[in-house]
Design a protein around this motif. Structure first.
Motif, PDB file in Angstrom:
ATOM      1  N   VAL A 155      12.945  -4.494  -2.271  1.00  0.00           N
ATOM      2  CA  VAL A 155      11.909  -3.705  -2.927  1.00  0.00           C
ATOM      3  C   VAL A 155      10.752  -4.602  -3.357  1.00  0.00           C
ATOM      4  CG1 VAL A 155      11.373  -2.287  -4.942  1.00  0.00           C
ATOM      5  CG2 VAL A 155      13.515  -1.924  -3.706  1.00  0.00           C
ATOM      6  N   MET A 156      11.072  -5.751  -3.927  1.00  0.00           N
ATOM      7  CA  MET A 156      10.022  -6.662  -4.380  1.00  0.00           C
ATOM      8  C   MET A 156       9.176  -7.155  -3.210  1.00  0.00           C
ATOM      9  SD  MET A 156      10.295 -10.084  -6.766  1.00  0.00           S
ATOM     10  CE  MET A 156      11.342 -10.984  -5.605  1.00  0.00           C
ATOM     11  N   TYR A 157       9.828  -7.537  -2.117  1.00  0.00           N
ATOM     12  CA  TYR A 157       9.086  -8.022  -0.948  1.00  0.00           C
ATOM     13  C   TYR A 157       8.181  -6.921  -0.388  1.00  0.00           C
ATOM     14  CZ  TYR A 157      12.397 -11.947  -0.799  1.00  0.00           C
ATOM     15  OH  TYR A 157      13.157 -13.047  -1.092  1.00  0.00           O
ATOM     16  N   ASN A 158       8.709  -5.689  -0.375  1.00  0.00           N
ATOM     17  CA  ASN A 158       7.934  -4.565   0.148  1.00  0.00           C
ATOM     18  C   ASN A 158       6.685  -4.338  -0.695  1.00  0.00           C
ATOM     19  OD1 ASN A 158       7.477  -1.348  -0.141  1.00  0.00           O
ATOM     20  ND2 ASN A 158       8.014  -1.893   1.973  1.00  0.00           N
ATOM     21  N   ARG A 159       6.839  -4.358  -2.017  1.00  0.00           N
ATOM     22  CA  ARG A 159       5.697  -4.138  -2.908  1.00  0.00           C
ATOM     23  C   ARG A 159       4.705  -5.296  -2.818  1.00  0.00           C
ATOM     24  NH1 ARG A 159       8.024  -0.103  -2.528  1.00  0.00           N
ATOM     25  NH2 ARG A 159       8.753   1.308  -4.161  1.00  0.00           N
ATOM     26  N   LEU A 160       5.233  -6.511  -2.691  1.00  0.00           N
ATOM     27  CA  LEU A 160       4.371  -7.679  -2.584  1.00  0.00           C
ATOM     28  C   LEU A 160       3.566  -7.640  -1.292  1.00  0.00           C
ATOM     29  CD1 LEU A 160       3.482 -10.414  -3.714  1.00  0.00           C
ATOM     30  CD2 LEU A 160       5.442 -11.449  -2.543  1.00  0.00           C
ATOM     31  N   ASP A 161       4.229  -7.255  -0.212  1.00  0.00           N
ATOM     32  CA  ASP A 161       3.555  -7.166   1.079  1.00  0.00           C
ATOM     33  C   ASP A 161       2.472  -6.104   1.041  1.00  0.00           C
ATOM     34  OD1 ASP A 161       3.470  -7.909   3.968  1.00  0.00           O
ATOM     35  OD2 ASP A 161       3.969  -5.793   4.226  1.00  0.00           O
ATOM     36  N   LEU A 162       2.763  -4.962   0.398  1.00  0.00           N
ATOM     37  CA  LEU A 162       1.783  -3.881   0.274  1.00  0.00           C
ATOM     38  C   LEU A 162       0.596  -4.334  -0.535  1.00  0.00           C
ATOM     39  CD1 LEU A 162       1.104  -0.916   0.840  1.00  0.00           C
ATOM     40  CD2 LEU A 162       2.328  -0.326  -1.266  1.00  0.00           C
ATOM     41  N   ARG A 163       0.869  -5.055  -1.638  1.00  0.00           N
ATOM     42  CA  ARG A 163      -0.232  -5.538  -2.477  1.00  0.00           C
ATOM     43  C   ARG A 163      -1.090  -6.548  -1.720  1.00  0.00           C
ATOM     44  NH1 ARG A 163      -1.404  -5.644  -7.756  1.00  0.00           N
ATOM     45  NH2 ARG A 163       0.551  -4.619  -8.328  1.00  0.00           N
ATOM     46  N   ASN A 164      -0.449  -7.422  -0.963  1.00  0.00           N
ATOM     47  CA  ASN A 164      -1.192  -8.435  -0.214  1.00  0.00           C
ATOM     48  C   ASN A 164      -2.100  -7.827   0.849  1.00  0.00           C
ATOM     49  OD1 ASN A 164      -0.073 -10.498  -1.692  1.00  0.00           O
ATOM     50  ND2 ASN A 164       1.548 -10.945  -0.208  1.00  0.00           N
ATOM     51  N   HIS A 165      -1.674  -6.675   1.387  1.00  0.00           N
ATOM     52  CA  HIS A 165      -2.452  -6.052   2.454  1.00  0.00           C
ATOM     53  C   HIS A 165      -3.513  -5.074   1.950  1.00  0.00           C
ATOM     54  CE1 HIS A 165       0.725  -7.640   5.083  1.00  0.00           C
ATOM     55  NE2 HIS A 165      -0.141  -7.487   6.051  1.00  0.00           N
ATOM     56  N   THR A 166      -3.250  -4.471   0.791  1.00  0.00           N
ATOM     57  CA  THR A 166      -4.179  -3.450   0.298  1.00  0.00           C
ATOM     58  C   THR A 166      -4.817  -3.819  -1.031  1.00  0.00           C
ATOM     59  OG1 THR A 166      -2.470  -2.237  -0.920  1.00  0.00           O
ATOM     60  CG2 THR A 166      -2.778  -1.686   1.423  1.00  0.00           C
ATOM     61  N   GLY A 167      -4.256  -4.807  -1.698  1.00  0.00           N
ATOM     62  CA  GLY A 167      -4.782  -5.176  -3.011  1.00  0.00           C
ATOM     63  C   GLY A 167      -4.261  -4.310  -4.122  1.00  0.00           C
ATOM     64  N   LYS A 168      -3.348  -3.394  -3.767  1.00  0.00           N
ATOM     65  CA  LYS A 168      -2.735  -2.536  -4.785  1.00  0.00           C
ATOM     66  C   LYS A 168      -1.421  -2.008  -4.253  1.00  0.00           C
ATOM     67  CE  LYS A 168      -5.117   1.620  -3.151  1.00  0.00           C
ATOM     68  NZ  LYS A 168      -5.997   2.761  -3.530  1.00  0.00           N
ATOM     69  N   GLU A 169      -0.605  -1.451  -5.169  1.00  0.00           N
ATOM     70  CA  GLU A 169       0.684  -0.899  -4.747  1.00  0.00           C
ATOM     71  C   GLU A 169       0.457   0.487  -4.188  1.00  0.00           C
ATOM     72  OE1 GLU A 169       4.279  -1.578  -7.051  1.00  0.00           O
ATOM     73  OE2 GLU A 169       3.035  -2.528  -8.550  1.00  0.00           O
TER      74      GLU A 169
END
Length: 223
Positions: free
Chosen positions: A209-223
């Motif tokens: 879950v943490m990796y998924n949220r981190l990856d999303l934030r890195n790509h979009t700048g937000k969750e």
């Protein structure tokens, strides 16, 4: 992620499980307040400090028939005591750990578990080199003596920290030996007979879950 299941068709939760999961947050917070000499606290203040909606806090505590005083709030020491009693942290529960590898060894050495009512009385392992050792003041025995030693240990809980490929086999053995509550740290979803309580705590699920949220934030700048 951490989940609780009871394989019992006739069982009913008197208290909603999400409520039970939040209660330790409140308890930890109250401990800090008491140490700071705070006598009363409102649900609004609790909400602000731990980021849980105040109406949710009031609803959670109402399940325990605990109500705050108007314009005063909750008495910190009394509320802390009520939560400790309800959660079972004041009563010691004997437990054994099956699998004394890196994770099992860490749990054996975690003295903080005792403060929350969990007393690890023994560890068991299939590795002959670990038999007779002591980790964190707790003796480790060979798995071949599990059934023989278990009655004398008076353990209510079996903590499973073995490799995933043997989790079900170990689970079956623990249940057959008479233990009715399991804390499963493996990523394997074990199955049990009716009436057995299981707490699944997979650190790998939390990482996913943490990796998924981190990856999303890195790509979009937000969750």
């Amino acid at each position: 992620m951490s989940t609780t299941q009871t394989n019992d068709k006739n069982s009913q939760y008197v208290f909603p499980e999400p409520t039970i999961r939040r209660l330790p947050w409140y308890l930890a917070y109250l401990g800090r307040l008491k140490d700071a000499g705070v006598e009363y606290v409102s649900s609004t203040q609790i909400s602000k400090d731990i980021n849980v909606d105040s109406s949710m806090i009031a609803k959670d505590l109402s399940h325990l028939n605990i109500k705050g005083k108007t314009r005063i709030g909750y008495h910190v020491a009394s509320l802390e005591h009520e939560l400790q009693e309800f959660l079972g942290f004041k009563r010691l529960h004997n437990a054994v750990i099956i699998g004394t590898g890196s994770l099992g060894s860490l749990l054996l050495q975690d003295a903080g578990l005792y403060d929350y009512g969990l007393r690890i009385v023994a560890g068991f392992d299939v590795d002959p080199s670990k038999e007779g050792s002591v980790i964190g003041g707790v003796p480790v025995y060979g798995m071949d003596s599990f059934e023989e030693r278990l009655p004398g240990l008076k353990a209510e809980i079996g903590v499973i920290t073995v490799p995933a490929n043997c989790a079900q086999q170990v689970c079956n053995r623990i249940v057959d030996a008479g233990i009715h509550a399991l804390w499963n740290f493996t990523p394997f979803r074990i199955t049990v007979p009716e009436g057995i309580v299981i707490q699944n705590t997979s650190i790998y699920a939390h990482l996913a879950v943490m990796y998924n949220r981190l990856d999303l934030r890195n790509h979009t700048g937000k969750e």
